[in-house]
Motif scaffolding. Structure first.
Motif, PDB file in Angstrom:
ATOM      1  N   THR A  44       3.056  12.501   8.742  1.00  0.00           N
ATOM      2  CA  THR A  44       1.970  13.092   9.184  1.00  0.00           C
ATOM      3  C   THR A  44       1.130  12.354   9.183  1.00  0.00           C
ATOM      4  OG1 THR A  44       3.241  14.674   8.242  1.00  0.00           O
ATOM      5  CG2 THR A  44       0.658  15.604   8.201  1.00  0.00           C
ATOM      6  N   ILE A  45       0.943  11.096   7.948  1.00  0.00           N
ATOM      7  CA  ILE A  45      -0.150  10.196   8.754  1.00  0.00           C
ATOM      8  C   ILE A  45       0.081   9.716   9.904  1.00  0.00           C
ATOM      9  CG2 ILE A  45      -1.504   8.627   7.305  1.00  0.00           C
ATOM     10  CD1 ILE A  45      -0.536   9.504   4.503  1.00  0.00           C
ATOM     11  N   SER A  46       1.185   9.051   9.906  1.00  0.00           N
ATOM     12  CA  SER A  46       0.512   8.024  11.604  1.00  0.00           C
ATOM     13  C   SER A  46       0.232   9.333  12.471  1.00  0.00           C
ATOM     14  CB  SER A  46       2.301   8.132  11.594  1.00  0.00           C
ATOM     15  OG  SER A  46       2.678   6.797  10.504  1.00  0.00           O
ATOM     16  N   PRO A 229     -10.861   3.032  -3.469  1.00  0.00           N
ATOM     17  CA  PRO A 229     -10.850   3.327  -5.101  1.00  0.00           C
ATOM     18  C   PRO A 229      -9.334   4.063  -4.537  1.00  0.00           C
ATOM     19  CG  PRO A 229     -12.879   4.155  -4.394  1.00  0.00           C
ATOM     20  CD  PRO A 229     -12.733   3.238  -3.477  1.00  0.00           C
ATOM     21  N   LEU A 230      -8.972   4.819  -3.813  1.00  0.00           N
ATOM     22  CA  LEU A 230      -7.817   5.657  -3.714  1.00  0.00           C
ATOM     23  C   LEU A 230      -6.809   4.377  -3.608  1.00  0.00           C
ATOM     24  CD1 LEU A 230      -8.680   8.409  -1.248  1.00  0.00           C
ATOM     25  CD2 LEU A 230      -8.223   8.290  -3.580  1.00  0.00           C
ATOM     26  N   PHE A 231      -6.694   3.291  -2.576  1.00  0.00           N
ATOM     27  CA  PHE A 231      -6.009   2.052  -2.422  1.00  0.00           C
ATOM     28  C   PHE A 231      -5.361   1.753  -4.309  1.00  0.00           C
ATOM     29  CE2 PHE A 231      -3.977  -1.657  -2.346  1.00  0.00           C
ATOM     30  CZ  PHE A 231      -2.722  -1.708  -1.050  1.00  0.00           C
ATOM     31  N   LEU A 232      -6.805   2.039  -4.723  1.00  0.00           N
ATOM     32  CA  LEU A 232      -6.092   0.222  -5.950  1.00  0.00           C
ATOM     33  C   LEU A 232      -5.658   1.796  -6.987  1.00  0.00           C
ATOM     34  CD1 LEU A 232     -10.385  -1.227  -6.237  1.00  0.00           C
ATOM     35  CD2 LEU A 232      -7.243  -1.981  -6.034  1.00  0.00           C
ATOM     36  N   VAL A 233      -6.013   2.704  -7.303  1.00  0.00           N
ATOM     37  CA  VAL A 233      -5.469   4.106  -8.106  1.00  0.00           C
ATOM     38  C   VAL A 233      -4.197   4.293  -7.696  1.00  0.00           C
ATOM     39  CG1 VAL A 233      -5.605   6.620  -8.696  1.00  0.00           C
ATOM     40  CG2 VAL A 233      -7.877   5.190  -8.595  1.00  0.00           C
ATOM     41  N   GLY A 243       3.915  11.622  -7.190  1.00  0.00           N
ATOM     42  CA  GLY A 243       3.662  11.306  -6.181  1.00  0.00           C
ATOM     43  C   GLY A 243       2.332  10.688  -5.344  1.00  0.00           C
ATOM     44  N   ALA A 244       2.518   9.269  -6.454  1.00  0.00           N
ATOM     45  CA  ALA A 244       0.805   8.861  -6.511  1.00  0.00           C
ATOM     46  C   ALA A 244       0.806   7.241  -5.271  1.00  0.00           C
ATOM     47  CB  ALA A 244       1.101   7.553  -7.761  1.00  0.00           C
ATOM     48  N   GLU A 245       2.038   7.037  -4.970  1.00  0.00           N
ATOM     49  CA  GLU A 245       2.801   7.034  -3.587  1.00  0.00           C
ATOM     50  C   GLU A 245       1.549   7.492  -2.213  1.00  0.00           C
ATOM     51  OE1 GLU A 245       5.889   9.399  -4.421  1.00  0.00           O
ATOM     52  OE2 GLU A 245       4.462   7.329  -5.639  1.00  0.00           O
ATOM     53  N   LEU A 246       1.184   8.590  -2.194  1.00  0.00           N
ATOM     54  CA  LEU A 246       0.661   9.123  -1.307  1.00  0.00           C
ATOM     55  C   LEU A 246      -0.712   8.620  -1.060  1.00  0.00           C
ATOM     56  CD1 LEU A 246       1.758  12.760  -1.911  1.00  0.00           C
ATOM     57  CD2 LEU A 246       2.358  11.058  -0.382  1.00  0.00           C
ATOM     58  N   LEU A 247      -1.346   8.538  -2.386  1.00  0.00           N
ATOM     59  CA  LEU A 247      -2.875   7.853  -2.413  1.00  0.00           C
ATOM     60  C   LEU A 247      -3.327   6.539  -1.431  1.00  0.00           C
ATOM     61  CD1 LEU A 247      -3.989   8.493  -5.487  1.00  0.00           C
ATOM     62  CD2 LEU A 247      -4.141   9.777  -4.333  1.00  0.00           C
ATOM     63  N   PRO A 248      -2.234   5.315  -1.360  1.00  0.00           N
ATOM     64  CA  PRO A 248      -2.299   4.816  -0.665  1.00  0.00           C
ATOM     65  C   PRO A 248      -2.465   4.722   1.343  1.00  0.00           C
ATOM     66  CG  PRO A 248      -1.055   3.705  -2.212  1.00  0.00           C
ATOM     67  CD  PRO A 248      -1.271   5.244  -2.166  1.00  0.00           C
ATOM     68  N   ILE A 250      -3.080   7.283   2.853  1.00  0.00           N
ATOM     69  CA  ILE A 250      -4.481   8.620   2.356  1.00  0.00           C
ATOM     70  C   ILE A 250      -5.467   7.177   2.357  1.00  0.00           C
ATOM     71  CG2 ILE A 250      -5.919  10.364   1.918  1.00  0.00           C
ATOM     72  CD1 ILE A 250      -3.692  11.333   0.579  1.00  0.00           C
ATOM     73  N   ALA A 251      -5.284   6.494   1.694  1.00  0.00           N
ATOM     74  CA  ALA A 251      -6.934   5.441   2.059  1.00  0.00           C
ATOM     75  C   ALA A 251      -6.916   4.589   3.362  1.00  0.00           C
ATOM     76  CB  ALA A 251      -6.626   4.756   1.188  1.00  0.00           C
ATOM     77  N   PHE A 252      -5.810   4.382   3.657  1.00  0.00           N
ATOM     78  CA  PHE A 252      -5.318   3.221   4.965  1.00  0.00           C
ATOM     79  C   PHE A 252      -5.629   4.280   6.218  1.00  0.00           C
ATOM     80  CE2 PHE A 252      -3.131   2.395   8.613  1.00  0.00           C
ATOM     81  CZ  PHE A 252      -2.546   0.789   8.750  1.00  0.00           C
ATOM     82  N   LEU A 253      -5.535   5.628   6.135  1.00  0.00           N
ATOM     83  CA  LEU A 253      -6.143   6.613   6.990  1.00  0.00           C
ATOM     84  C   LEU A 253      -7.921   6.941   6.997  1.00  0.00           C
ATOM     85  CD1 LEU A 253      -4.956   8.631   8.852  1.00  0.00           C
ATOM     86  CD2 LEU A 253      -5.197   9.996   7.650  1.00  0.00           C
TER      87      LEU A 253
END
Length: 675
Positions: A44-46, A229-233, A243-248, A250-253
Motif C-alpha cells: 500500500t505504501i509503495s 523520529p518515526l524511523f528511529l522509534v 506493529g512497530a515495524e510499520l513506522l519506518p 510510514i517514515a519513508f513515505l
C-alpha cells in the motif's frame, strides 16, 4: 524540452506506474494467498509512492526528482513481489513456483538500495533537480558505491529471512569470505558518510536559499522532522511492540509527500507552527521511547522478580511524571531555534536594556541596538531610520543589521509625542511574523526611540560645546585684534606724546600745550574703544536700565518719521539669566534693523511676555514681508542666538501682511521683582 520529448517522458512515466501497479497487484495476491494480512500495508505504501511518482512525471516530466520517486515506487513494488513470491515458492508450497531462491536472494538485499539511494538523491537534488554545485558529486558517488558494496555483502549472508520458522540457506554464502566482509565494512562507511554529507548538503542549500526556494526546502525539512523520529522509534521498537515495524515504512513515505507538496504547491506556506510542533513532538517521541527502553533495561534487571506488570506500571508512571517538564524544555528549545527570543518578551527587552547600558561609544549605540534586535528575534533585517532634518519629512538610515528586502515592515519611533524616525525590520525569507511578534517589536520601539533621542541630545550637546568653543575663540580673537591694533598702539602713541610734553615743558610751553590737547583727544578715543569692547561683550544698558527699558531705548532709536515702533512689556520682570537677556536684546535689535532697512513698514510692535518657563519676545510689522526662501545673515543670526541659550526663534509671515518674529527663550522660575 520539446513537446514531443516531454510527451515521450510522460508515456514512460505512465508505463512505469502501470508496471508498479501490476507488480503490487501480484504481490498482494500472493500475500493474501499465504495469509500474510499484516504485511499488506507495505505494498500500500509503495502504491502511494507510485501515485506521487506518476503525478510528478505527468506534470513535471523534465524534473529529475519526479523520476527518482517513480523509480523508487517501482523498486519497492519489485521488492515486495520478491518477498511474496519467495514465501509462496519456498514456504507455503515448496517447489510450486520456479526461481524461489532467486526471489529470496533479491528480497535479501533489495531494501538497502531502496532505503539509501532515494533519500540521498532527494536531499541532494531538491528543489530544482540539480546538485547545488559540482563539489557535491563525490557525495553522490560515495552513496552509490556504499550501496553497491553493502548490497553485495548483504546478498552473501548465510541465510534468507522469510519470517518462517526455519531459515533458508543462501547458496551464495560460500562465495563471500574476507573480500565480501571487507566490501561490507567499506560500503557501510561510505554509505554512512554519504548520507550525512547529503544531509549537510541540504542544510547548506537551505541556509543559502532565498524566497521560493527556501519555502520549498522548508517543506522538505518538515517531512524530515516527521520521518526521522518515526524511523528511529520504529527501529528501536522493531520486534518489541507489535506493529512497530510499520513506522519506518510510514517514515519513508513522509519525505516524498513533503517533496511533492513543495514542488506542486510551493506557494501554499503556513507551516511555521507545523514545523514547530513536529520538532517538539518528534524529539519528545524519540526521547520518551529511548527513555522507556533505557529504564526498562535498567530497572528490569533489578525488578524482574516482581513481574512484568509492576515494571510496566513503574516505567509508565515515571514517564508520565517526566513528560510535562521535559516537553516544556523541548518546546522552549525549539521556539528559540525557530523564533529566537520572540516567545520570551522579558528576555528580548532585557537583552536590549543590557545593550543600551553597556554601549560606551555614542556612534555604536544604534548599531548595537539593531544587531541585538536582529539576533534576539531571529530577523533577517533591522534598521533605524531617523529624521533627515531640514523639515523634509524624509528618513535616513542611521544603522542597519542584515540585508534589506522589499517586504520590510516599519514601526514609528515616537518619543514624547515627537516622531523621530522609523524602526524597519523584515523576517527571514519565507517567514511570516505573528501578531505577538509585531506587538513585541512595537514594545521595543519606545526603547529604541528613547535611545535615538538621547543620542540626538548628546550630539546636539557636542555641537553646542563646539559652537561655544568657537564663539569663545572668535570673541577672544576680536578682543585681541582690537587691543593689538587699536588700544595698544594708541597707548604707545600716548606715551610718546607725554614724553614730548615733558621735554618741552621748560622750553616751549605753547608747543607742550598743543601736545597735551592732542593727548587728551587720544585718551578720549581710547575711552570710546574701551566702551565699544565692553558693549560688544554685554550691552551696558541691560545692567543700567534692565531689559524692558533697553528695548524701549532700541525702539526710540529705530523710530522714524515713516515708521512708528511701539513696545509692550510687563510691569515687572523676574530675574533672568544673563545669556537670555543678551539674546533677547540682540534678537530685538536685529529684527528692528531689518524692519528699518527692508520692511518699509508704517508700524512695528515689540511685545515681551514672561510665562512660567519661557520668555517670549514678538516683533511684528506691517511691511512688505519675507520673500520666498529668505536666508539672510540677520535671520540666521537671530535663530542662532536663540539656539545658543536653548530656545527657538521662528520667523514667518504675519497674518494680515508683514513679518512676525517669535523668540521663545528659557527662563528661571523665580518670584517677580520690579524691573
Amino acid at each position: 524540452m520539446s513537446s514531443v520529448h516531454a510527451e515521450r517522458r510522460v508515456k514512460i512515466g505512465r508505463g512505469l506506474f502501470a508496471s508498479t501497479t501490476a507488480l503490487l497487484g501480484v504481490a498482494v495476491a500472493l500475500e493474501l494467498h499465504a495469509g500474510h494480512y499484516d504485511t499488506v500495508v507495505y505494498p500500500t505504501i509503495s502504491a502511494a509512492l507510485g501515485v506521487i511518482g506518476v503525478v510528478l512525471t505527468t506534470r513535471l516530466p523534465e524534473h529529475r526528482i519526479s523520476w527518482v520517486l517513480a523509480v523508487t515506487a517501482f523498486w519497492g513494488a519489485l521488492g515486495g513481489l520478491a518477498f511474496a513470491y519467495a514465501y509462496e515458492a519456498l514456504i507455503v508450497d515448496p517447489g510450486s513456483l520456479p526461481g524461489g531462491l532467486a526471489a529470496a536472494w533479491l528480497d535479501n538485499w533489495w531494501w538497502l538500495p531502496g532505503l539509501a539511494l532515494p533519500p540521498a538523491a532527494l536531499l541532494l537534488l531538491m528543489p530544482d533537480g540539480h546538485l547545488a554545485s559540482r563539489r557535491w558529486w563525490p557525495v553522490a558517488a560515495a552513496v552509490l558505491a556504499g550501496t553497491v558494496l553493502g548490497s553485495i555483502a548483504v546478498s552473501a549472508s548465510p541465510t534468507f529471512d522469510l519470517h518462517a520458522g526455519t531459515p533458508i540457506e543462501n547458496p551464495l554464502a560460500r562465495v563471500g569470505g574476507v573480500p565480501v566482509a571487507a566490501a561490507g565494512i567499506t560500503g557501510a562507511i561510505l554509505l554512512a558518510g554519504g548520507l550525512l554529507a547529503s544531509l549537510a548538503a541540504f542544510i547548506v542549500r537551505f541556509r543559502r536559499s532565498t524566497d521560493e526556494e527556501r519555502l520549498q526546502l522548508r517543506w522538505v525539512g518538515l517531512s524530515l522532522g516527521v520521518a526521522v523520529p518515526l524511523f528511529l522509534v520504529g527501529s528501536l521498537l522493531w520486534g518489541v511492540v507489535p506493529g512497530a515495524e510499520l513506522l519506518p515504512a510510514i517514515a519513508f513515505l513522509a519525505l516524498p509527500i513533503g517533496i511533492a507538496v513543495a514542488i506542486l504547491k510551493y506557494r501554499l506556506y503556513e507551516i511555521d507552527l507545523v514545523i514547530n510542533r513536529s520538532l517538539v513532538y518528534g524529539l519528545m517521541t524519540v526521547g520518551i521511547v529511548a527513555g522507556y527502553i533505557a529504564v526498562v533495561a535498567l530497572v528490569g534487571s533489578v525488578l524482574s522478580s516482581r513481574g512484568d506488570f509492576l515494571l510496566s506500571a513503574f516505567v509508565t508512571g515515571l514517564v508520565a511524571v517526566c513528560f510535562q517538564p521535559v516537553r516544556q524544555r523541548v518546546q522552549r528549545f525549539v521556539n528559540r531555534l525557530m523564533y529566537g527570543e520572540r516567545d520570551d518578551p522579558y528576555t528580548a527587552i532585557a537583552k536590549l536594556s543590557r545593550t543600551l547600558a553597556s554601549s560606551l561609544q555614542l556612534d555604536g549605540v544604534l548599531a548595537n541596538i539593531v544587531e541585538t534586535i536582529g539576533e534576539t528575534l531571529a530577523l533577517s533585517y533591522v534598521g533605524v531610520a531617523l529624521d533627515a532634518g531640514n523639515n523634509t519629512g524624509l528618513f535616513e538610515i542611521a544603522a542597519e543589521y542584515g540585508i534589506s528586502g522589499a517586504d520590510s515592515l516599519t514601526v514609528p519611533l515616537i518619543h514624547q509625542g515627537a516622531v523621530l524616525g522609523e524602526l524597519r525590520f523584515a523576517p527571514r525569507p519565507g517567514e511570516r511574523l505573528r501578531e505577538r511578534d509585531h506587538r513585541l517589536i512595537s514594545d521595543l520601539a519606545p526603547q529604541v526611540a528613547a535611545a535615538a533621542h538621547a543620542l540626538g541630545l548628546s550630539r546636539e550637546l557636542q555641537l553646542a560645546r563646539q559652537r561655544i568653543v568657537q564663539l569663545r575663540e572668535e570673541e577672544r580673537r576680536r578682543i585681541r585684534r582690537d587691543l593689538h591694533d587699536g588700544l595698544g598702539p594708541a597707548l604707545a602713541g600716548l606715551t610718546f606724546t607725554l614724553e614730548a610734553v615733558r621735554n618741552l615743558t621748560g622750553s616751549d610751553a605753547e608747543r607742550a600745550d598743543a601736545l597735551l590737547v592732542s593727548a587728551t583727544a587720544q585718551v578720549q578715543t581710547m575711552i570710546g574703544d574701551v566702551r565699544r569692547l565692553i558693549y560688544g561683550l554685554r550691552p551696558p544698558t541691560l545692567d543700567q536700565l534692565g531689559l524692558a527699558a533697553s528695548l524701549r531705548g532700541l525702539a526710540a532709536q529705530e523710530t522714524t518719521a515713516t515708521t512708528a515702533v511701539n513696545v509692550n512689556t510687563p510691569a515687572s520682570i523676574p530675574p533672568l539669566p544673563a545669556a537670555v537677556e543678551v539674546a533677547a536684546y540682540w534678537i530685538a535689535q536685529e529684527a528692528l534693523t531689518n524692519v528699518k532697512r527692508h520692511a518699509r513698514a508704517r508700524s512695528c510692535s515689540v511685545r515681551l511676555a514672561v510665562e512660567s518657563t519661557i520668555l517670549r519676545l514678538e516683533i511684528a510689522d506691517n511691511g512688505a514681508g519675507l520673500s520666498n526662501g529668505s536666508t539672510g545673515i540677520g535671520l540666521h543670526s537671530m535663530r542662532e542666538r536663540a539656539a545658543e541659550v536653548g530656545g527657538t526663534c521662528e520667523i514667518g509671515v504675519r497674518t494680515g501682511g508683514g513679518t512676525l518674529v517669535v523668540a521663545s527663550l528659557p527662563r528661571l522660575a523665580t518670584e517677580a521683582v520690579v524691573g
